[in-house]
Design an enzyme around this catalytic site. Structure first.
Site, PDB file in Angstrom:
ATOM      1  CB  CYS A 196      -9.383   0.896   1.207  1.00  0.00           C
ATOM      2  SG  CYS A 196     -10.414   0.466  -0.226  1.00  0.00           S
ATOM      3  CD  GLU A 252      -1.711   1.313   0.934  1.00  0.00           C
ATOM      4  OE1 GLU A 252      -2.378   0.482   0.274  1.00  0.00           O
ATOM      5  OE2 GLU A 252      -2.227   2.315   1.470  1.00  0.00           O
ATOM      6  CG  HIS A 257      -5.117   1.824  -1.235  1.00  0.00           C
ATOM      7  ND1 HIS A 257      -4.957   0.724  -0.426  1.00  0.00           N
ATOM      8  CD2 HIS A 257      -6.353   1.719  -1.784  1.00  0.00           C
ATOM      9  CE1 HIS A 257      -6.044  -0.027  -0.496  1.00  0.00           C
ATOM     10  NE2 HIS A 257      -6.905   0.554  -1.309  1.00  0.00           N
TER      11      HIS A 257
END
Length: 257
Positions: A119, A225, A223
């Site tokens: 990002c 994660e 994202h």
């Protein structure tokens, strides 16, 4: 003698484990979501948050790092890419964060360390490599129907570019990703190519063109994660494979918790 022998064996074993660990720097990770994701892929990693390190320890950890992750967060200050007039379209920047991520990126380029931008991380890699950013997507593309800021894990699709890291994984098929950004790559930095775009043309992934010059520099707008799917795992493992391919740096034996 038995006790002494046991101590020697444990010390050697501990030393061997220390030398086998990859050291990964994450730029900022207050919720530890990036650390948790990386550790889920390889529990032997030694992950450090660069933002919270004392300034006199930063060079030490840069020298130790096998790879670096530039994480999501605040808007990049537009003065870094020569667009101070964009400031009114930006949310409050963190100039200290910009400065330390600049150190990470420069060190990665200078010493061939793998870089993964997530990002904001993709945005600052592009900005500091000679590109610039769209300061606010809704202002630039008011007619776009793509939800670039969404709480959904399947916010929108991305289309891989032929020959990109993502194309290799998907064989060219579109992928659903999460999305939490209002800025994006505008002018692409020299030496990079677009690896994926959103349906409205917003750049969703970039990568460095010359793998012989630099082993791994990839950025994504989504994202991984939090996504935690096969795409997330594939990207994380690509990065960690690149990080594990380097020679351990001198001084690793001095690293402690």
């Amino acid at each position: 003698m038995k006790g002494l022998t046991l101590v020697v064996v444990l010390s050697c074993s501990s030393l061997m484990r220390l030398f086998s660990q990859e050291v990964i720097l994450v730029s900022k990770d207050p919720s530890r979501s990036y650390t948790t994701w990386l550790m889920s892929l390889d529990s032997t990693l030694k992950v450090r948050e660069f933002y919270t390190l004392p300034s006199d320890s930063m060079k030490h950890y840069l020298d130790l790092a096998d790879g670096m992750v530039l994480t999501g967060g605040e808007d990049v200050n537009p003065t870094l890419y020569g667009k101070p007039d964009y400031i009114d379209q930006c949310e409050a920047p963190d100039n200290f964060r910009d400065s330390i991520e600049k150190l990470m990126i420069e060190h990665g380029f200078d010493h061939g360390r793998p870089l993964l931008g997530i990002c904001r991380g993709q945005q600052i890699i592009n900005a500091l490599s000679g590109g610039n950013l769209i300061p606010d997507i809704p202002t630039r593309l008011p007619q776009s129907k793509v939800p670039h800021r969404s709480k959904q894990d399947s916010a929108h699709q991305v289309l891989p570019s032929e020959g990109s890291w993502l194309y290799e994984f998907t064989n060219g098929e579109t992928q659903w990703v999460n999305s939490r950004h209002h800025q994006a790559v505008d002018k692409l930095a020299p030496g990079f190519k677009v690896a994926a775009i959103a349906p409205d043309g917003i750049v969703e992934s970039i990568e460095y063109l010359d793998n012989n010059q630099h082993v791994f520099i990839v950025g994504v707008q989504w994202h991984p994660e939090n996504l935690r799917n096969e795409l997330s795992t594939y990207l994380g493992e690509l990065f960690l494979d690149a990080a594990s391919g380097g020679t351990k740096k001198a001084g690793m034996q001095d690293e402690t918790d």
